[in-house]
Design an enzyme around this catalytic site. Structure first.
Site, PDB file in Angstrom:
ATOM      1  N   GLU A  49       0.793  -1.222   0.000  1.00 44.91           N
ATOM      2  CA  GLU A  49       0.000   0.000   0.000  1.00 44.91           C
ATOM      3  C   GLU A  49       0.828   1.275   0.000  1.00 44.91           C
ATOM      4  O   GLU A  49       0.508   2.224   0.724  1.00 44.91           O
ATOM      5  CB  GLU A  49      -0.940  -0.030   1.213  1.00 44.91           C
ATOM      6  CG  GLU A  49      -0.247   0.032   2.603  1.00 44.91           C
ATOM      7  CD  GLU A  49       0.116  -1.317   3.206  1.00 44.91           C
ATOM      8  OE1 GLU A  49       0.293  -2.289   2.449  1.00 44.91           O
ATOM      9  OE2 GLU A  49       0.228  -1.392   4.445  1.00 44.91           O
TER      10      GLU A  49
ATOM     11  N   GLU B 138      -5.435  -2.896  -0.974  1.00 40.65           N
ATOM     12  CA  GLU B 138      -4.361  -1.889  -0.876  1.00 40.65           C
ATOM     13  C   GLU B 138      -4.942  -0.475  -0.842  1.00 40.65           C
ATOM     14  O   GLU B 138      -4.433   0.405  -0.150  1.00 40.65           O
ATOM     15  CB  GLU B 138      -3.356  -2.043  -2.024  1.00 40.65           C
ATOM     16  CG  GLU B 138      -2.734  -3.437  -2.165  1.00 40.65           C
ATOM     17  CD  GLU B 138      -2.231  -4.059  -0.869  1.00 40.65           C
ATOM     18  OE1 GLU B 138      -1.892  -3.324   0.070  1.00 40.65           O
ATOM     19  OE2 GLU B 138      -2.198  -5.306  -0.789  1.00 40.65           O
TER      20      GLU B 138
ATOM     21  N   TYR C 245      -5.050 -10.553   9.811  1.00 42.14           N
ATOM     22  CA  TYR C 245      -5.929 -10.240   8.683  1.00 42.14           C
ATOM     23  C   TYR C 245      -7.365 -10.714   8.927  1.00 42.14           C
ATOM     24  O   TYR C 245      -8.301  -9.917   8.898  1.00 42.14           O
ATOM     25  CB  TYR C 245      -5.415 -10.922   7.401  1.00 42.14           C
ATOM     26  CG  TYR C 245      -4.196 -10.280   6.784  1.00 42.14           C
ATOM     27  CD1 TYR C 245      -2.936 -10.459   7.349  1.00 42.14           C
ATOM     28  CD2 TYR C 245      -4.289  -9.512   5.631  1.00 42.14           C
ATOM     29  CE1 TYR C 245      -1.806  -9.899   6.781  1.00 42.14           C
ATOM     30  CE2 TYR C 245      -3.158  -8.943   5.050  1.00 42.14           C
ATOM     31  CZ  TYR C 245      -1.917  -9.137   5.631  1.00 42.14           C
ATOM     32  OH  TYR C 245      -0.799  -8.573   5.068  1.00 42.14           O
TER      33      TYR C 245
HETATM   34  N1  BES Z   1       0.793  -4.537   3.891  1.00 41.69           N
HETATM   35  C1  BES Z   1       0.690  -5.754   3.183  1.00 41.69           C
HETATM   36  C2  BES Z   1       1.982  -6.147   2.516  1.00 41.69           C
HETATM   37  C3  BES Z   1       2.965  -6.866   3.385  1.00 41.69           C
HETATM   38  C4  BES Z   1       2.750  -8.183   3.737  1.00 41.69           C
HETATM   39  C5  BES Z   1       4.124  -6.250   3.801  1.00 41.69           C
HETATM   40  C6  BES Z   1       3.682  -8.845   4.526  1.00 41.69           C
HETATM   41  C7  BES Z   1       5.050  -6.898   4.591  1.00 41.69           C
HETATM   42  C8  BES Z   1       4.829  -8.203   4.947  1.00 41.69           C
HETATM   43  C9  BES Z   1      -0.365  -5.684   2.091  1.00 41.69           C
HETATM   44  O1  BES Z   1      -1.364  -4.754   2.314  1.00 41.69           O
HETATM   45  C10 BES Z   1      -1.043  -7.026   2.006  1.00 41.69           C
HETATM   46  O2  BES Z   1      -1.666  -7.401   2.939  1.00 41.69           O
HETATM   47  N2  BES Z   1      -0.894  -7.720   0.884  1.00 41.69           N
HETATM   48  C11 BES Z   1      -1.464  -9.043   0.676  1.00 41.69           C
HETATM   49  C12 BES Z   1      -2.665  -8.981  -0.220  1.00 41.69           C
HETATM   50  C13 BES Z   1      -3.976  -8.840   0.463  1.00 41.69           C
HETATM   51  C14 BES Z   1      -5.101  -8.910  -0.557  1.00 41.69           C
HETATM   52  C15 BES Z   1      -4.226  -9.817   1.566  1.00 41.69           C
HETATM   53  C16 BES Z   1      -0.441  -9.893  -0.033  1.00 41.69           C
HETATM   54  O3  BES Z   1       0.611  -9.366  -0.403  1.00 41.69           O
HETATM   55  O4  BES Z   1      -0.679 -11.091  -0.218  1.00 41.69           O
HETATM   56 ZN    ZN Z   2      -2.686  -5.271   3.842  1.00 38.93          ZN
END
Ligand code: BES
Ligand code: ZN
Length: 619
Positions: free
Chosen positions: A286, A311, A398
């Site tokens: 994001e 995001e 999550y």
């Molecule tokens: N903020 C996270 C990205 C992240 C994940 C950074 C782990 C550092 C460590 C991002 O918003 C995220 O959650 N991405 C997910 C997708 C989402 C639809 C669940 C991903 O990358 O799978």
């Molecule tokens: Zn996220």
């Protein structure tokens, strides 16, 4: 695990011509915040970053000039760094001595620079190291165009310290501007106001005037073009991906409308998406004004765009109201997952959305199983003392976080809940948020001070106890009822022609494949494959699930395609389960090791490290 004593670090003097007059300078590692910095006492406010991108050496040579506030007349400013070579340090323009602590593989090194009361500016000249965890350098062959190299950063959670010296905590916010120099013919983009065209000299300037935590600093350099979707949104990606990506993401303006209705006005001006090369290690990140995303969401039928909703939702939960510590990560990811589902409900309808809730619930159950119902990390508020913040990114933050908010919504009513949510974002924008502060806000603005509601809803259990409380909402994925029926008929009869799948979305396929027996009979795998070309699917989510089932069923006809997938795609979420599945059968262990050796250079350093742990587990 490292012992505390390691963190009372010995001081290494690098500036030999000047005797260390500050032998009493001890950098104490702040275990709770995973930082060497003294950000609470000497607080960085603004970054002026000059950086030259060197693809031959795979290094960034930079100068980070920090404006800071010394609130209590401290004698030093402490920074976080990771595997970088410091060239020189200046305070208010004058060269000075500096100290660097021993290197720690998880947290890096502290960098300490003496300051006096009147100082307000320090600059550090440095080069990034070969093990910089924020950086992935791609050879031309790893890009779609194949002609130019590519570089991107991934700073969340504590990798910004390998890009530039900084006070790498989510609790402090900084503004920045940057001057980036790239080789000719390349474009640079950041989490800032971005160019839409290449500069012939490769000189780019950026400004991020809205304060952000350091984990949201981001940079990508490559053969990147821009295509607008509307006034506020568009896509950055390699030229050959531009048209496809813009079509796939054409719902962004309508998602944004829903999001603003929920969260209040969008505060970051532009919302663009960078579709990165396939080795991007996560699904999406994001970065403000410019979400970075994996190209594996470009499925051709918009079936994976909920990732963009996620995001985008972070523009409120995370980027406006930010977890103060990584222990509070659920405030970022749980709120965002809930917010994402609310956007998708409007965009795709309730029945569709309920499938995503269900798949998320299954993911959470699988983590609860692995961690044990009494596992410490199954609490929403977790304790990461002395641990890497990445440990917090499980389906608990999550999905348990999201379904907790759904429970509140169902009990308090959507109308009241939405008013509370909107107020939460407006009131707490740009404020670091702890779980405790969020609960106080909830008590005031959602429960209106009525403490009996809190008891009834088991608030304390949800946040501070492991496992799942008994008032967890029931998900009702009616579209899966039909899928389950068809699956069990197929399991019994083997009549593949009876499967009616023409209206199935990605989610129905995932439900179908997840619920088939593992292992499944090879003869049945063959029937499915012949009928639906699953081995050749271009949908990354379905492919991943199918390859997992193929490994467990010893359906080796899918292995060539699986190898192709493993050679190209760098998304950790896809790679980990496949390597894990291979390693769980004695006869495929050599294959797992061989594939990893062959393709590890295509993976992000952080991902490669994780996979190495799977294929060569420590005895
Ligand atoms: N903020 C996270 C990205 C992240 C994940 C950074 C782990 C550092 C460590 C991002 O918003 C995220 O959650 N991405 C997910 C997708 C989402 C639809 C669940 C991903 O990358 O799978
Ligand atoms: Zn996220």
């Amino acid at each position: 695990m490292l012992k505390y004593s390691l963190f009372i670090c010995s001081i290494v003097v690098f500036f030999v011509s000047c005797k260390p007059t500050h032998s009493d300078n001890v950098i104490e590692f702040n275990q709770a915040m995973q930082t060497f910095s003294n950000y609470e006492k000497v607080t960085c406010k603004h970054l002026d970053w000059k950086a030259k991108i060197n693809f031959e050496l795979k290094e960034i040579k930079g100068t980070a000039t920090w404006t800071f506030e010394n609130k209590s007349n401290e004698k030093f400013i402490h920074f976080d760094t990771y595997d970088m070579s410091i060239i020189k340090a200046k305070v208010n323009g004058k060269e000075t001595q500096y100290f660097v602590t021993d290197f720690n593989k998880e947290f890096g090194s502290g960098l300490s620079i003496p300051i006096s009361e009147k100082d307000s500016m320090v600059s550090v000249e440095y080069t990034t190291g070969a093990d910089a965890t924020a950086l992935q350098w791609l050879a031309p062959s790893q890009t779609a165009g194949g002609k130019l190299p590519y570089l991107f950063t991934q700073c969340e959670s504590i990798h910004a310290r390998s890009l530039l010296p900084c006070q790498d905590v989510p609790a402090n916010r900084i503004t920045y501007n940057a001057e980036i120099e790239t080789p000719r013919g390349m474009m640079a983009v950041m989490s800032a106001k971005n160019p839409t065209e290449k500069n012939p000299e490769g000189k780019y300037t950026f400004e991020m005037e809205i304060p952000i935590p350091t984990y949201l600093i981001a940079l990508a350099v490559g053969d990147i073009d821009y295509k607008a979707i509307d006034d506020r949104s568009g896509v950055y990606t390699e030229p050959s991906m531009l048209e496809k990506s813009a079509n796939e993401l054409s719902d962004i303006p309508s998602m944004m409308k829903v999001a603003e209705k929920l969260g209040g006005p969008y505060k970051w001006r532009k919302y663009d998406v960078l579709i990165a090369p396939p080795s991007f290690p996560i699904g999406g990140m994001e970065n403000p004004r410019l979400t970075f995303a994996t190209p594996t969401i470009i499925a051709g039928d918009k079936s994976l765009v909920s990732l963009i909703a996620h995001e985008m939702a972070h523009s409120w939960s995370g980027n406006l109201v930010t977890n103060a510590t990584w222990n509070d990560l659920w405030l970022n990811e749980g709120y965002t997952t809930y917010f994402e589902r609310r956007i998708m409900e409007e965009i795709a309808g309730k029945d569709y959305n309920e499938m995503m809730w269900e798949l998320g619930y299954q993911d959470m159950q699988s983590d609860l199983n692995d961690m044990g119902l009494n596992g410490e990390d199954t609490k929403l508020k977790i304790d990461l003392k002395n641990r890497h913040p990445e440990d917090a990114f499980s389906n608990i933050a999550y999905e348990k976080g999201a379904i907790f908010l759904r429970m509140l919504e169902e009990n308090m009513g959507r109308k009241a809940f939405d008013i509370y949510l909107n107020k939460y974002f407006q009131t707490n924008a740009f404020v670091p948020m702890t779980t405790e502060k969020a609960l106080t806000f909830m008590r005031q603005h959602l429960f209106n001070g009525d403490s009996s509601i809190e008891t009834k809803l088991q608030l304390h259990q949800w946040i501070y106890e492991p496992g799942l409380p008994n008032n967890c909402p029931k998900i009702n994925p009616i579209r899966f009822i039909e899928v389950d029926k068809q699956r069990s008929a197929f399991e019994q009869s083997g009549k593949v022609e009876n499967l009616k799948t023409s209206n199935w979305s990605t989610h129905e396929w995932l439900q179908f494949l997840r619920k088939l027996p593992h292992p499944f009979a090879i003869s049945r795998m063959e029937l499915l494959d012949a009928q639906f070309q699953l081995t050749n699917t271009s949908n990354s989510e379905i492919a991943d699930e199918w390859f997992k089932l193929s490994i467990s069923s010893n359906y080796e006809k899918a292995f060539a395609k699986m190898e192709q997938f493993l050679s190209k795609v760098g998304r950790k979420k896809f790679l980990q389960p496949l390597y894990f599945e291979l390693m769980s059968q004695e006869k495929y262990k050599p294959l797992a090791k061989e594939l990893f050796e062959k393709y590890k250079n295509n993976y992000h350093p952080q991902t490669a490290e994780k996979i190495r742990g799977i294929v060569s587990p420590k005895k």
